[in-house]
Scaffold this motif. Sequence first.
Motif, short mmCIF file in Angstrom:
data_model
loop_
_atom_site.label_atom_id
_atom_site.label_comp_id
_atom_site.label_asym_id
_atom_site.label_seq_id
_atom_site.Cartn_x
_atom_site.Cartn_y
_atom_site.Cartn_z
N VAL A 28 0.73 -1.18 0.02
CA VAL A 28 0.14 0.07 -0.11
C VAL A 28 0.79 1.24 0.00
CG1 VAL A 28 -1.70 1.32 1.28
CG2 VAL A 28 -1.74 -1.40 1.39
N THR A 29 0.47 2.20 -0.80
CA THR A 29 1.34 3.33 -0.83
C THR A 29 0.34 4.71 -1.10
OG1 THR A 29 3.37 4.31 -1.84
CG2 THR A 29 1.62 3.33 -3.32
N ARG A 30 0.84 5.92 -0.89
CA ARG A 30 0.21 6.98 -0.97
C ARG A 30 0.59 7.88 -2.36
NH1 ARG A 30 1.03 10.58 3.86
NH2 ARG A 30 3.14 10.53 3.15
N MET A 67 8.00 -8.05 -5.41
CA MET A 67 7.90 -6.35 -5.52
C MET A 67 7.93 -6.30 -6.98
SD MET A 67 8.15 -5.53 -2.43
CE MET A 67 8.33 -3.69 -2.44
N PRO A 68 6.87 -5.62 -7.60
CA PRO A 68 6.73 -5.15 -8.95
C PRO A 68 8.18 -4.35 -9.47
CG PRO A 68 4.83 -4.76 -7.64
CD PRO A 68 5.67 -5.15 -6.73
N TRP A 69 8.32 -4.68 -10.52
CA TRP A 69 9.51 -3.89 -11.14
C TRP A 69 9.27 -2.45 -11.10
CZ3 TRP A 69 14.35 -5.80 -12.02
CH2 TRP A 69 14.59 -7.20 -12.07
N GLU A 70 8.05 -1.97 -11.34
CA GLU A 70 7.80 -0.47 -11.32
C GLU A 70 7.66 -0.10 -9.88
OE1 GLU A 70 4.49 0.40 -13.87
OE2 GLU A 70 5.42 -1.06 -15.40
N THR A 71 7.81 -0.86 -8.77
CA THR A 71 7.80 -0.17 -7.38
C THR A 71 8.58 0.87 -7.20
OG1 THR A 71 7.49 -2.53 -6.37
CG2 THR A 71 8.05 -0.98 -4.88
N PRO A 72 7.95 2.05 -6.83
CA PRO A 72 8.79 3.36 -6.62
C PRO A 72 10.01 3.05 -5.51
CG PRO A 72 6.53 3.63 -5.56
CD PRO A 72 6.62 2.05 -6.30
N VAL A 73 10.85 3.98 -5.70
CA VAL A 73 11.78 3.98 -4.64
C VAL A 73 11.56 4.84 -3.25
CG1 VAL A 73 14.31 4.87 -4.22
CG2 VAL A 73 13.93 3.75 -6.40
N THR A 74 11.63 4.33 -2.16
CA THR A 74 11.42 5.21 -0.90
C THR A 74 12.51 5.49 -0.32
OG1 THR A 74 11.17 3.02 0.40
CG2 THR A 74 9.30 3.58 -0.81
N ASP A 75 13.88 4.87 -0.31
CA ASP A 75 14.80 4.99 0.35
C ASP A 75 16.20 5.31 -0.43
OD1 ASP A 75 14.26 4.50 3.68
OD2 ASP A 75 12.67 3.47 2.21
N LEU A 76 17.10 6.10 0.09
CA LEU A 76 18.35 6.33 -0.69
C LEU A 76 19.48 6.44 0.32
CD1 LEU A 76 19.85 6.11 -3.39
CD2 LEU A 76 19.59 8.42 -3.37
N GLY A 85 25.67 18.40 -8.54
CA GLY A 85 25.18 19.35 -7.93
C GLY A 85 23.90 19.69 -7.59
N PHE A 86 23.19 18.98 -8.34
CA PHE A 86 21.78 18.98 -8.08
C PHE A 86 21.19 18.73 -6.57
CE2 PHE A 86 21.87 18.68 -12.65
CZ PHE A 86 20.84 19.37 -13.17
N ARG A 87 20.25 19.68 -6.15
CA ARG A 87 19.71 19.26 -4.81
C ARG A 87 18.42 18.71 -4.73
NH1 ARG A 87 18.32 23.45 -2.48
NH2 ARG A 87 18.06 24.93 -4.06
N PHE A 88 18.14 17.81 -3.96
CA PHE A 88 16.95 16.88 -3.94
C PHE A 88 15.67 17.81 -3.20
CE2 PHE A 88 14.04 14.16 -1.63
CZ PHE A 88 13.50 13.46 -2.18
N LYS A 89 14.64 17.96 -4.10
CA LYS A 89 13.53 18.83 -3.48
C LYS A 89 12.55 17.92 -2.86
CE LYS A 89 9.93 21.75 -5.20
NZ LYS A 89 9.19 22.40 -6.42
N GLY A 90 12.02 16.72 -3.51
CA GLY A 90 11.13 15.82 -3.11
C GLY A 90 10.61 14.81 -4.01
N ALA A 91 9.83 13.92 -3.55
CA ALA A 91 9.26 12.84 -4.31
C ALA A 91 7.78 12.70 -4.16
CB ALA A 91 10.00 11.72 -4.17
N ASP A 92 7.13 12.21 -5.07
CA ASP A 92 5.89 11.77 -4.89
C ASP A 92 5.41 11.07 -5.90
OD1 ASP A 92 5.53 13.17 -7.15
OD2 ASP A 92 4.57 14.89 -6.34
N LEU A 93 4.15 10.25 -6.02
CA LEU A 93 3.53 9.32 -6.83
C LEU A 93 2.29 10.09 -7.46
CD1 LEU A 93 3.62 5.94 -5.03
CD2 LEU A 93 5.37 6.81 -6.22
N GLN A 96 6.21 7.31 -10.32
CA GLN A 96 7.05 8.36 -9.45
C GLN A 96 7.71 9.51 -9.91
OE1 GLN A 96 10.32 6.44 -7.48
NE2 GLN A 96 9.98 7.39 -5.32
N GLU A 97 7.72 10.74 -9.13
CA GLU A 97 8.55 11.75 -9.81
C GLU A 97 9.42 12.05 -8.62
OE1 GLU A 97 5.70 14.75 -10.76
OE2 GLU A 97 5.58 14.22 -12.60
N ILE A 98 10.85 12.17 -8.82
CA ILE A 98 11.73 12.74 -8.19
C ILE A 98 12.35 13.93 -8.43
CG2 ILE A 98 14.02 11.96 -6.95
CD1 ILE A 98 13.34 8.88 -7.61
N GLU A 99 12.16 14.99 -7.58
CA GLU A 99 12.38 16.28 -8.04
C GLU A 99 13.76 16.99 -7.58
OE1 GLU A 99 9.07 18.41 -6.52
OE2 GLU A 99 7.57 17.29 -8.05
N PHE A 100 14.41 17.60 -8.28
CA PHE A 100 15.66 18.23 -8.02
C PHE A 100 15.71 19.66 -8.55
CE2 PHE A 100 16.48 13.99 -9.23
CZ PHE A 100 17.43 13.36 -8.25
#
Length: 347
Positions: A55-57, A98-107, A156-164, A180-184
């Motif tokens: 389950v995810t948001r 885990m589906p191959w398209e499962t979004p990344v939650t941790d790094l 040098g990109f700075r992480f802004k946020g991530a969402d689905l 998933q969108e990971i924003e910089f």
Amino acid sequence: MVFKKMLGAFGVGAPAVDTVLPNPNTRPGLALPGQVNLTGGGHDVEIERISVSLVTRIEVDGADEEYDAFVEFHRADVSAGLHLREGQELSLPFQIGMPWETPVTDLSGQRLHGMTMGLRTEVSIRGTLDKGDLDLVHVYPLPVQERILEAFGALGFRFKGADLERGHIYGLHQSLPFYQEIEFFAAPQYAHGINEVELSFVTDPHGVQVVLEFDKRAGLFTGGQDSYGRYRIEHGEADRTDWAGVVDGWLREALEQHHAYRGSLGGHSSAAGYPPPGYGHGYDSHAPAYGHGYGGHGHHEEHHDRGPGMGGVLAGAAGGAALGFAAGMVADDIFDGDEEEAETDEE
């Protein structure tokens, strides 16, 4: 992680359930093992079905506003047709792929701000369903995904946020109803033309489609429109190249394409002729080193109906601050008690 919960939907004397994930760290394409431990209550019961689900948001564009919703996107049965005696203790092992398209939650051992994922256990007795608590799951990137994320940090990109985002990316096959969108925030050397970059991965057993959305600065480019780049990378390429150089090439290609188009307009910034012919459908330019890029609009197509080894996943890689992500990553509370709003994906 463990949750323990009396099955309150079944009244006094109901069984109790513990769901245990010996290791909640995983990656797309891997199997997540665990076990459901049952303790019989004050009387015998016939359990019709036990299942676990991911389950995810996600973010949904409503008629009047955007809102968050919870979706179940993958499920596995643990047991069916089970007779549980009074006071009996049972341990039922399971694996959920885990589906191959499962979004990344941790790094790098840190939760991506905005990302939430859990494993929910459901027990059905006499047609009544009890939705158990949620166990937090940590999804780390596959090697090729990790190298690309590291490259953004190295540049040098700075992480802004991530969402689905609910929906599908135009022109790509997806098995899940979201992406998933990971924003910089743009690195200084690109900031003259790019405000932000959004990165999406659409992964399959053989490789990953890398989709970049560039938020352009108004004034330099025609009306400041966004543009897009898409690149296909095979899993085996993860350790075979200089990814900082490849990503830099993708970014400079996007800048050069828009410089060239602006020049073809004689330096005028009128949106009337934008995008140029061929953009969005069939426009391909060879990206540096890998894949193909494309520019233009038509990136997302909304639908409102409904491998590699673990490596450093077990312990979590170090050095998040060096990648430029630490400032934007915080631990996220698991669903804030709203898991009952989850929707079931109807594929």
